[in-house]
Design a protein around this motif. Structure first.
Motif, PDB file in Angstrom:
ATOM      1  N   UNK A 255       0.840  -1.195   0.000  1.00 19.86           N
ATOM      2  CA  UNK A 255       0.000   0.000   0.000  1.00 19.86           C
ATOM      3  C   UNK A 255       0.876   1.246   0.000  1.00 19.86           C
ATOM      4  N   UNK A 256       1.997   1.182   0.669  1.00 20.08           N
ATOM      5  CA  UNK A 256       2.904   2.331   0.699  1.00 20.08           C
ATOM      6  C   UNK A 256       3.777   2.425  -0.539  1.00 20.08           C
ATOM      7  N   UNK A 263       6.230  10.494   2.496  1.00 15.81           N
ATOM      8  CA  UNK A 263       6.797  11.087   3.711  1.00 15.81           C
ATOM      9  C   UNK A 263       6.870  10.090   4.872  1.00 15.81           C
ATOM     10  N   UNK A 264       7.174   8.834   4.563  1.00 15.81           N
ATOM     11  CA  UNK A 264       7.346   7.788   5.589  1.00 15.81           C
ATOM     12  C   UNK A 264       6.119   7.561   6.449  1.00 15.81           C
ATOM     13  N   UNK A 265       4.923   7.852   5.909  1.00 13.55           N
ATOM     14  CA  UNK A 265       3.727   7.779   6.740  1.00 13.55           C
ATOM     15  C   UNK A 265       3.307   6.347   7.031  1.00 13.55           C
ATOM     16  N   UNK A 266       3.735   5.385   6.247  1.00 13.33           N
ATOM     17  CA  UNK A 266       3.388   3.983   6.517  1.00 13.33           C
ATOM     18  C   UNK A 266       4.656   3.165   6.703  1.00 13.33           C
TER      19      UNK A 266
ATOM     20  N   UNK B 396      15.523  12.546  -1.083  1.00 13.06           N
ATOM     21  CA  UNK B 396      15.004  13.746  -1.738  1.00 13.06           C
ATOM     22  C   UNK B 396      13.488  13.647  -1.884  1.00 13.06           C
ATOM     23  N   UNK B 397      13.033  12.472  -2.294  1.00 14.48           N
ATOM     24  CA  UNK B 397      11.597  12.303  -2.521  1.00 14.48           C
ATOM     25  C   UNK B 397      10.812  12.462  -1.221  1.00 14.48           C
ATOM     26  N   UNK B 398      11.247  11.759  -0.153  1.00 16.39           N
ATOM     27  CA  UNK B 398      10.388  11.818   1.030  1.00 16.39           C
ATOM     28  C   UNK B 398      10.477  13.152   1.752  1.00 16.39           C
ATOM     29  N   UNK B 399      11.611  13.853   1.657  1.00 18.89           N
ATOM     30  CA  UNK B 399      11.657  15.169   2.316  1.00 18.89           C
ATOM     31  C   UNK B 399      10.844  16.185   1.523  1.00 18.89           C
ATOM     32  N   UNK B 406       2.696  20.182   3.160  1.00 22.53           N
ATOM     33  CA  UNK B 406       2.649  21.245   4.157  1.00 22.53           C
ATOM     34  C   UNK B 406       2.973  20.772   5.559  1.00 22.53           C
ATOM     35  N   UNK B 407       3.722  19.682   5.682  1.00 16.37           N
ATOM     36  CA  UNK B 407       4.059  19.181   7.013  1.00 16.37           C
ATOM     37  C   UNK B 407       5.364  19.776   7.524  1.00 16.37           C
TER      38      UNK B 407
END
Lengths: 318, 426
Positions: A255-256, A263-266, B396-399, B406-407
C-alpha cells in the motif's frame, strides 16, 4: 482424570498402552521419537536457530552484505535510539498500528462471531464468506486491490465523493496511508472470528437460561456471561494478534508503494528494517533492529500473560 | 507448410542438442565444455522481449554458452541483486545504474574490465567520455550499454494552445507561466507539468545549469543548503500556482512511466530521461515530444552524455570469459544493436548508432533527433556518484513530500535533508 492412577512419567510423549517395561525400552522409544523428529529438527536448527544466532552476531557489527562484517559493539543499538529519526518514525507508525488495529480487529471479529452464533446466522455459507478475507492473509494480491480501491479515482474515493465526502487519495496522502493499512488488517478478521465462534459455542446454554429467568437484559448477559466465559479465548486471540501486528510488513509495503508511503507515513518497523538491510546495505543495523523487535514482542507478550490473572476467568477456578 | 515443418524440425534438433549439452555439462571446466551464465537486468516486459531476442542470437553464435536471463522492475531489481550478492551468488552479467556503481564496484563485487577476461570488451567505437563514466579510480567496473539524456517529455498540443513551444529555449519562469496556462485551460484537472521537487535527475540538471553538481568528484554532496532551498522554492512556486501537480499526485510519482502522472494523463509534461519517452507515449496515448530543460542561462542547459545503464561482470562468477563475451556482444554486435534499438537509449557503439539513426522511425526517431540537436551543447559527464547515491534519491523524494503536504517548511526540510544526507554518504 483424577480417578485414574497414572505413573508420573507417562506424562511425556506417547503413553504406552501397557505397563512401561523399564528404562531401556523407553530410551529406545525416545530414540525413535527423535528419528521421526529429525526433519523438523533439521529445519528448525538450520532455518531458524542458526540464522538467529548469526543475526545476533551481526547486530553487533557493521555489515554491508558484500564485505566481511566489522565488530562495532553496541554502536547499532545506540544509533537506533539517539540519532535515527526514521527509526523513531517507524516505531511511532508501528505503535499506532498495533494499538488501533489489534483492538479494532478483536471487536469486529467478536461482533461477527456473535452474529454468526445466533440461529439466523449459524449457516456454513456466512461463516465461510466472513472467513474468506483472512485466507488471503498478508497476500500481495489483497494489498494491491486495496491500493487500487483507495487510490485517487479508486472505488472508495468515488463512493465517498458520491455521498458528498470529498476525501483525498487514501494511499497517497500521508495523513491517511496508515489508516488504509489498518483497515485492511481489520477486514481480515477471519482467524480470530473463527476462534471466537468456537469459544461462544462452548458457553453452557444453562447460564443464559438462568439469566433469562432472572430477567437479565442482553447487554447484561453479554457483560456478565459472554465476556467472562470467553476471556480465555480473548486472551489467546489478543496474544496472537499482538505478536502478528508488531510484525506487519506486506500490506504496508504494497500500500505504501514499496517505500513506506509518502513522507514515511506507513513506514512500519519491519519495512524500515528491510530497507536498512536490503536497500541501504546496513545488514548489521537491520539485525540489531530485528533483535530489539524480538525483545519488545517478548516483553509485550509477558505483560499480557501477567495481566491475564486479573481478567481471564477459567471456569474450573472460582 | 514445408517451411513450418522445417522450422519445427530445427527446433527439435536444437532441443536435442541442448539436452545433450545439459547431459555433458558436469565434468567441469575443461576446454570447449559448455558453460552457463546468468544475466539480469531491470526494465519492462517489452524490454525483456527484445533483450531475450538478443541473448538468443548470442547463444546461436556461441553454442557452447547458455545464458539464463531474469529481469525485474528497477526497485525490486536492486533488492534482488543485493540479496543474491550477499548470498555469494550475484548474476554473472548484470545491468548497473550509475547510482549504485560505487556501491558494487568499490565493494569488489564487479570485475575490473581493464584486466584479464574483461579485455575482450572492445570500447573502440564508443565515445571515450561516455566509456569512462564506468571507471572508478582507474578501474573499469562497468561499460555503458546505452546513452540517454535528461529531457522534458511533453504534449505539444496544450502547450501550443497556451502559446508556448517548449522545444524553444525558455527560462524556468517562462516555463512555469506556460504550464500554469495549460493547467488553467482545462480547469486544473490536467496540470501543466509533474512536480519535480522530488526528482533527483531534475535537481541534477538544475544544479549543473548553475555550475554545481549532485556530487563532488570526491563523493561529497555537490550542493549546499542554499541551492536546495532555492530549488525547492522554485518547485513550490510551480506547485502553489497550480502549474504543477498537487501533493497527492506528486506522492504517487514513480519512475516507471505507466505509473507516473504523465503516463496516467494527469499532467501534460514531466521531466524524464529521453529513453523513457516511448513508455510515456504508450501510456499516455497522445503524440508526445521531448525537449531540453528550461534554463535561465541559454548557453548552459546542464545536459551531458549520460550512461543510462551499465553492463558489468561479477568478480565472483566462475565464467568470466563467457560473461565478458556476452557484454562485448551486447555492445558491439550490429545485429544485437538492431534488435535492442533505442529502448535503453542510444547504442553506445557509434557505428551502430549512426546506422540505426538513419533507419529510425516513430519514437526512436524522436529520440535520435533530440540527441542530435543537443549534442553540441552537452557538457562533461560528472564523476561516478558515491556510495549512498541511491539513498539520496529516496531521501530527496520523502523530504520534498513533507513540503508538498505542508508538514514541514522549506527551511526545515532542507536542514533535515542535509543532516540525513551526511549520514547516507558516510
Amino acid at each position: 482424570m483424577t480417578v485414574l492412577k497414572t505413573p508420573p512419567s507417562s506424562a511425556t510423549a506417547a503413553p504406552a498402552p501397557r505397563k512401561p517395561r523399564g528404562a531401556g525400552r523407553r530410551r529406545e522409544h525416545q530414540r525413535e521419537a527423535y528419528v521421526f523428529l529429525t526433519p523438523w529438527l533439521l529445519g528448525a536448527i538450520g532455518l531458524t536457530v542458526g540464522p538467529m544466532i548469526v543475526s545476533l552476531y551481526l547486530s553487533f557489527t557493521e555489515y554491508d552484505l558484500f564485505t566481511e562484517p566489522r565488530w562495532v559493539g553496541f554502536e547499532n543499538f545506540v544509533r537506533m535510539f539517539t540519532e535515527d529519526d526514521r527509526y523513531l518514525q517507524s516505531v511511532k507508525v508501528t505503535l499506532l498500528y498495533v494499538l488501533v488495529a489489534v483492538p479494532m480487529k478483536m471487536i469486529v471479529s467478536l461482533l461477527v462471531a456473535m452474529v454468526l452464533n445466533t440461529r439466523a446466522g449459524s449457516n456454513g455459507f456466512y461463516r465461510s464468506a466472513f472467513y474468506a478475507p483472512s485466507l488471503l492473509g498478508a497476500s500481495v494480491a489483497a494489498a494491491l486491490v486495496w491500493r487500487a480501491m483507495f487510490t485517487e479515482g479508486g472505488t472508495v474515493n468515488e463512493l465517498l465523493d458520491g455521498i458528498g465526502l470529498n476525501t483525498p487519495s487514501w494511499v497517497d496522502d500521508p495523513s491517511y496511508t496508515i489508516w488504509s493499512v489498518i483497515l485492511l488488517a481489520v477486514w481480515q478478521f477471519g482467524a480470530p472470528m473463527v476462534i471466537f465462534l468456537a469459544g461462544l459455542k462452548q458457553i453452557p446454554r444453562e447460564l443464559y437460561e438462568a439469566a433469562e429467568v432472572d430477567g437479565a437484559s442482553p447487554v447484561r448477559k453479554f457483560w456478565h456471561i459472554t465476556l467472562p466465559m470467553l476471556s480465555p479465548v480473548i486472551f489467546f486471540n489478543l496474544v496472537l494478534e499482538a505478536i502478528h501486528a508488531f510484525q506487519v510488513f506486506t500490506p504496508a509495503f504494497v500500500i505504501g508503494g514499496g517505500r513506506g508511503g509518502p513522507a514515511d507515513s506507513a513506514l512500519v518497523y519491519t519495512l524500515y528494517l528491510y530497507q536498512a538491510g536490503f536497500e541501504d546495505f546496513e545488514m548489521g543495523y537491520a539485525s540489531a533492529m530485528a533483535w530489539v523487535l524480538l525483545v519488545v514482542i517478548a516483553i509485550v507478550t509477558a505483560v499480557i500473560f501477567r495481566s491475564a490473572r486479573l481478567w481471564v476467568f477459567y471456569g474450573d477456578k472460582s | 507448410m514445408g517451411a513450418g515443418r522445417l522450422r519445427r524440425g530445427t527446433a527439435i534438433a536444437a532441443l536435442a542438442v541442448s539436452l545433450a549439452a545439459c547431459g555433458s555439462q558436469p565434468g567441469g571446466a575443461g576446454g570447449g565444455g559448455d558453460v552457463t551464465i546468468s544475466f539480469a537486468w531491470w526494465g519492462s516486459d517489452g524490454r525483456a522481449t527484445i533483450t531475450k531476442q538478443a541473448v538468443e542470437l548470442f547463444q546461436q553464435k556461441n553454442p557452447n554458452i547458455k545464458v539464463q536471463t531474469t529481469f525485474s522492475a528497477y526497485a525490486a531489481y536492486w533488492e534482488k541483486v543485493a540479496t543474491q550478492t550477499a548470498g555469494g551468488n550475484p548474476p554473472d552479467v548484470m545491468t548497473v545504474d550509475t547510482r549504485y556503481l560505487s556501491e558494487y564496484g568499490e565493494r569488489k563485487v564487479l570485475l575490473d574490465l581493464n584486466e584479464g577476461a574483461g579485455k575482450q570488451v572492445s570500447l573502440a567505437d564508443v565515445n571515450p567520455e561516455l566509456a569512462n563514466t564506468g571507471v572508478i579510480g582507474g578501474k573499469r567496473f562497468a561499460v555503458p550499454w546505452a546513452q540517454n539524456a535528461s529531457s522534458l517529455v511533453y504534449d505539444p498540443a496544450p502547450y501550443q494552445a497556451a502559446g508556448a513551444d517548449p522545444s524553444q529555449p525558455m527560462t524556468w519562469e517562462q516555463f512555469r507561466a506556460a504550464a500554469e496556462k495549460v493547467s488553467a485551460a482545462n480547469g486544473f484537472q490536467v496540470r501543466g507539468v509533474t512536480d519535480f521537487g522530488m526528482i533527483d535527475s531534475a535537481l541534477e540538471i538544475w544544479l549543473r545549469q548553475r555550475g554545481k553538481g549532485m556530487f563532488t568528484p570526491d563523493g561529497k554532496l555537490g550542493f549546499g543548503a542554499a541551492e536546495l532551498k532555492e530549488y525547492w522554492e522554485l518547485a513550490s512556486r510551480f506547485r502553489t500556482t497550480k502549474a504543477a501537480t498537487e501533493a497527492e499526485v506528486t506522492a504517487s510519482y514513480n519512475t516507471s512511466p505507466e505509473q507516473a502522472p504523465l503516463g496516467k494523463k494527469l499532467t501534460a509534461a514531466e521531466f524524464a530521461y529521453d529513453s523513457v519517452y516511448p513508455g510515456f507515449q504508450k501510456a499516455n496515448g497522445k503524440d508526445l515530444r521531448v525537449a531540453p530543460y528550461p534554463s535561465d542561462d541559454p548557453a548552459n542547459t546542464g545536459q551531458y552524455r549520460r550512461p543510462s545503464m551499465f553492463l558489468a561482470v561479477s568478480a565472483r562468477g566462475k565464467q568470466q570469459e563467457a560473461s565478458a563475451k556476452l557484454v562485448n556482444f551486447l555492445i558491439n554486435d550490429p545485429e544485437a544493436g538492431k534488435i535492442l534499438g533505442a529502448d535503453r537509449g542510444l547504442p553506445p557503439n557509434l557505428k551502430i548508432r549512426a546506422q540505426l539513426a538513419g533507419e529510425a522511425k516513430g519514437t526512436d526517431k524522436v529520440i535520435y533527433d533530440y540527441e542530435a540537436a543537443i549534442e553540441p551543447k552537452l557538457g562533461p559527464a560528472p564523476a561516478v556518484p558515491p556510495k549512498g547515491a541511491g539513498a539520496i534519491q529516496k531521501l530527496l523524494q520523502r523530504t520534498y513530500e513533507e513540503i508538498a503536504f505542508g508538514r514541514l517548511s522549506v527551511d526545515d526540510a532542507v536542514s533535515r535533508f542535509m543532516s540525513e544526507a551526511q549520514k547516507d554518504l558516510q
